[in-house]
Write a protein that holds these residues in place. Sequence first.
Motif, PDB file in Angstrom:
ATOM      1  N   GLY A  75     -49.652 -10.348  23.883  1.00 17.36           N
ATOM      2  CA  GLY A  75     -48.528  -9.476  24.189  1.00 17.36           C
ATOM      3  C   GLY A  75     -48.438  -8.242  23.304  1.00 17.36           C
ATOM      4  O   GLY A  75     -47.688  -7.310  23.611  1.00 17.36           O
ATOM      5  N   LYS A  76     -49.206  -8.220  22.218  1.00 13.86           N
ATOM      6  CA  LYS A  76     -49.197  -7.070  21.315  1.00 13.86           C
ATOM      7  C   LYS A  76     -50.125  -5.958  21.811  1.00 13.86           C
ATOM      8  O   LYS A  76     -50.202  -4.900  21.179  1.00 13.86           O
ATOM      9  N   TYR A  77     -50.827  -6.180  22.892  1.00 10.21           N
ATOM     10  CA  TYR A  77     -51.778  -5.201  23.404  1.00 10.21           C
ATOM     11  C   TYR A  77     -51.338  -4.703  24.759  1.00 10.21           C
ATOM     12  O   TYR A  77     -50.820  -5.456  25.577  1.00 10.21           O
ATOM     13  N   ASP A  78     -51.542  -3.415  24.998  1.00  2.75           N
ATOM     14  CA  ASP A  78     -51.010  -2.775  26.192  1.00  2.75           C
ATOM     15  C   ASP A  78     -52.039  -2.565  27.299  1.00  2.75           C
ATOM     16  O   ASP A  78     -51.666  -2.445  28.463  1.00  2.75           O
ATOM     17  N   TYR A  79     -53.297  -2.482  26.925  1.00  7.55           N
ATOM     18  CA  TYR A  79     -54.335  -2.159  27.908  1.00  7.55           C
ATOM     19  C   TYR A  79     -55.467  -3.170  27.780  1.00  7.55           C
ATOM     20  O   TYR A  79     -55.847  -3.537  26.675  1.00  7.55           O
ATOM     21  N   TRP A  80     -56.006  -3.565  28.934  1.00  7.28           N
ATOM     22  CA  TRP A  80     -57.015  -4.616  28.966  1.00  7.28           C
ATOM     23  C   TRP A  80     -58.199  -4.220  29.837  1.00  7.28           C
ATOM     24  O   TRP A  80     -58.032  -3.526  30.840  1.00  7.28           O
ATOM     25  N   GLY A  81     -59.364  -4.705  29.436  1.00  4.40           N
ATOM     26  CA  GLY A  81     -60.545  -4.572  30.272  1.00  4.40           C
ATOM     27  C   GLY A  81     -60.624  -5.715  31.262  1.00  4.40           C
ATOM     28  O   GLY A  81     -59.762  -6.602  31.291  1.00  4.40           O
ATOM     29  N   GLN A  82     -61.687  -5.706  32.066  1.00  2.00           N
ATOM     30  CA  GLN A  82     -61.828  -6.700  33.127  1.00  2.00           C
ATOM     31  C   GLN A  82     -62.548  -7.955  32.657  1.00  2.00           C
ATOM     32  O   GLN A  82     -62.541  -8.966  33.357  1.00  2.00           O
ATOM     33  N   GLY A  83     -63.164  -7.893  31.488  1.00  3.33           N
ATOM     34  CA  GLY A  83     -63.813  -9.061  30.918  1.00  3.33           C
ATOM     35  C   GLY A  83     -65.300  -9.123  31.189  1.00  3.33           C
ATOM     36  O   GLY A  83     -65.800  -8.546  32.154  1.00  3.33           O
ATOM     37  N   THR A  84     -66.005  -9.827  30.308  1.00  2.00           N
ATOM     38  CA  THR A  84     -67.432 -10.072  30.473  1.00  2.00           C
ATOM     39  C   THR A  84     -67.697 -11.536  30.128  1.00  2.00           C
ATOM     40  O   THR A  84     -67.171 -12.058  29.141  1.00  2.00           O
ATOM     41  N   GLU A 134     -57.195 -16.639  23.880  1.00  2.00           N
ATOM     42  CA  GLU A 134     -57.033 -16.652  22.428  1.00  2.00           C
ATOM     43  C   GLU A 134     -57.627 -15.405  21.801  1.00  2.00           C
ATOM     44  O   GLU A 134     -58.632 -14.872  22.273  1.00  2.00           O
ATOM     45  N   GLY A 135     -56.989 -14.963  20.742  1.00  2.00           N
ATOM     46  CA  GLY A 135     -57.483 -13.813  20.007  1.00  2.00           C
ATOM     47  C   GLY A 135     -58.698 -14.192  19.178  1.00  2.00           C
ATOM     48  O   GLY A 135     -58.695 -15.225  18.511  1.00  2.00           O
ATOM     49  N   VAL A 136     -59.713 -13.364  19.222  1.00  2.00           N
ATOM     50  CA  VAL A 136     -60.959 -13.614  18.503  1.00  2.00           C
ATOM     51  C   VAL A 136     -61.078 -12.716  17.282  1.00  2.00           C
ATOM     52  O   VAL A 136     -61.412 -13.173  16.194  1.00  2.00           O
ATOM     53  N   SER A 137     -60.783 -11.426  17.486  1.00  2.00           N
ATOM     54  CA  SER A 137     -60.941 -10.475  16.393  1.00  2.00           C
ATOM     55  C   SER A 137     -60.179  -9.201  16.723  1.00  2.00           C
ATOM     56  O   SER A 137     -59.842  -8.948  17.880  1.00  2.00           O
ATOM     57  N   CYS A 138     -59.882  -8.426  15.706  1.00  2.00           N
ATOM     58  CA  CYS A 138     -59.297  -7.108  15.928  1.00  2.00           C
ATOM     59  C   CYS A 138     -59.819  -6.149  14.866  1.00  2.00           C
ATOM     60  O   CYS A 138     -60.340  -6.574  13.830  1.00  2.00           O
ATOM     61  N   ILE A 139     -59.681  -4.851  15.166  1.00  2.00           N
ATOM     62  CA  ILE A 139     -60.086  -3.817  14.223  1.00  2.00           C
ATOM     63  C   ILE A 139     -59.064  -2.692  14.301  1.00  2.00           C
ATOM     64  O   ILE A 139     -58.600  -2.325  15.374  1.00  2.00           O
ATOM     65  N   SER A 140     -58.704  -2.163  13.132  1.00  2.00           N
ATOM     66  CA  SER A 140     -57.710  -1.099  13.080  1.00  2.00           C
ATOM     67  C   SER A 140     -58.281   0.205  13.629  1.00  2.00           C
ATOM     68  O   SER A 140     -59.486   0.334  13.856  1.00  2.00           O
ATOM     69  N   SER A 141     -57.414   1.168  13.822  1.00  2.00           N
ATOM     70  CA  SER A 141     -57.823   2.443  14.409  1.00  2.00           C
ATOM     71  C   SER A 141     -58.884   3.145  13.562  1.00  2.00           C
ATOM     72  O   SER A 141     -59.793   3.782  14.083  1.00  2.00           O
ATOM     73  N   ALA A 144     -56.426  -2.859  23.973  1.00  2.00           N
ATOM     74  CA  ALA A 144     -55.992  -1.787  23.083  1.00  2.00           C
ATOM     75  C   ALA A 144     -54.483  -1.833  22.914  1.00  2.00           C
ATOM     76  O   ALA A 144     -53.746  -2.113  23.874  1.00  2.00           O
ATOM     77  N   GLY A 145     -54.037  -1.550  21.717  1.00  2.00           N
ATOM     78  CA  GLY A 145     -52.607  -1.557  21.458  1.00  2.00           C
ATOM     79  C   GLY A 145     -52.272  -0.812  20.198  1.00  2.00           C
ATOM     80  O   GLY A 145     -53.142  -0.191  19.564  1.00  2.00           O
ATOM     81  N   TYR A 146     -51.014  -0.899  19.806  1.00  2.00           N
ATOM     82  CA  TYR A 146     -50.528  -0.129  18.675  1.00  2.00           C
ATOM     83  C   TYR A 146     -49.966  -1.011  17.575  1.00  2.00           C
ATOM     84  O   TYR A 146     -49.320  -0.521  16.643  1.00  2.00           O
ATOM     85  N   TYR A 147     -50.206  -2.331  17.678  1.00  2.73           N
ATOM     86  CA  TYR A 147     -49.756  -3.237  16.630  1.00  2.73           C
ATOM     87  C   TYR A 147     -50.711  -3.114  15.451  1.00  2.73           C
ATOM     88  O   TYR A 147     -51.709  -2.406  15.498  1.00  2.73           O
ATOM     89  N   TYR A 148     -50.383  -3.797  14.371  1.00  4.80           N
ATOM     90  CA  TYR A 148     -51.209  -3.733  13.178  1.00  4.80           C
ATOM     91  C   TYR A 148     -52.240  -4.845  13.181  1.00  4.80           C
ATOM     92  O   TYR A 148     -51.888  -6.018  13.323  1.00  4.80           O
ATOM     93  N   CYS A 149     -53.475  -4.506  13.028  1.00  2.00           N
ATOM     94  CA  CYS A 149     -54.530  -5.519  12.984  1.00  2.00           C
ATOM     95  C   CYS A 149     -54.316  -6.467  11.806  1.00  2.00           C
ATOM     96  O   CYS A 149     -54.724  -7.627  11.864  1.00  2.00           O
ATOM     97  N   SER A 150     -53.678  -5.999  10.764  1.00  2.00           N
ATOM     98  CA  SER A 150     -53.409  -6.852   9.602  1.00  2.00           C
ATOM     99  C   SER A 150     -52.139  -7.667   9.766  1.00  2.00           C
ATOM    100  O   SER A 150     -51.794  -8.467   8.896  1.00  2.00           O
ATOM    101  N   GLY A 151     -51.428  -7.458  10.869  1.00  2.00           N
ATOM    102  CA  GLY A 151     -50.188  -8.169  11.089  1.00  2.00           C
ATOM    103  C   GLY A 151     -50.401  -9.634  11.446  1.00  2.00           C
ATOM    104  O   GLY A 151     -51.483 -10.036  11.872  1.00  2.00           O
ATOM    105  N   ARG A 152     -49.331 -10.418  11.300  1.00  2.00           N
ATOM    106  CA  ARG A 152     -49.426 -11.860  11.551  1.00  2.00           C
ATOM    107  C   ARG A 152     -49.682 -12.176  13.013  1.00  2.00           C
ATOM    108  O   ARG A 152     -50.191 -13.245  13.339  1.00  2.00           O
ATOM    109  N   ARG A 153     -49.320 -11.266  13.900  1.00  2.00           N
ATOM    110  CA  ARG A 153     -49.418 -11.549  15.334  1.00  2.00           C
ATOM    111  C   ARG A 153     -50.542 -10.772  16.006  1.00  2.00           C
ATOM    112  O   ARG A 153     -50.489 -10.517  17.200  1.00  2.00           O
TER     113      ARG A 153
END
Length: 127
Positions: free
Chosen positions: A112-121, A46-53, A98-107
Amino acid sequence: QLQLVESGGGLVQPGGSLNLSCAAAGIILDYVVIGWFRQAPGKEREGVSCISSSGGSTNYADSVKGRLTISRDNAKNTVYLQMNSLKPEDTAVYYCAAGYYYCSGRRWDQSGKYDYWGQGTQVTVSS
C-alpha cells in the motif's frame, strides 16, 4: 502515462542466478522509491527489496538477504534486482513498484506504500 515494465524472469535451476530489470516510462525514477515484490501461488504478495531515490538506502526481506542485490541506474531510468543462489521457494511472479515512502521506513515492504506497479515477470526455480 506512467509505466513500469519488468523483464529478466525465467526458469533457472536451484543455485542459479537471474537479473531482473524494471524500466520506467512517464516518470523520472530519480524522485521515487522503487520496491520489488513477489507473489507465489496461493500466497500473499510480499516485499522483497527496496531502494531509495538516490540509491543510497536499500532494504531487504530476511529471506533474501545476502542473495539478492537491488541497484538503480537513473541515467537509464532502470532498477535491477540481481538474484543469486536461487531456491525453489523463490518461485513467484516478481513485480516492481514506485512510490514516495521511505525505503528506510518500517513499512517499506507494504504494498500500500507504492502507487505504481508493473505487470510482473515470472521466476521459476526448479530442477
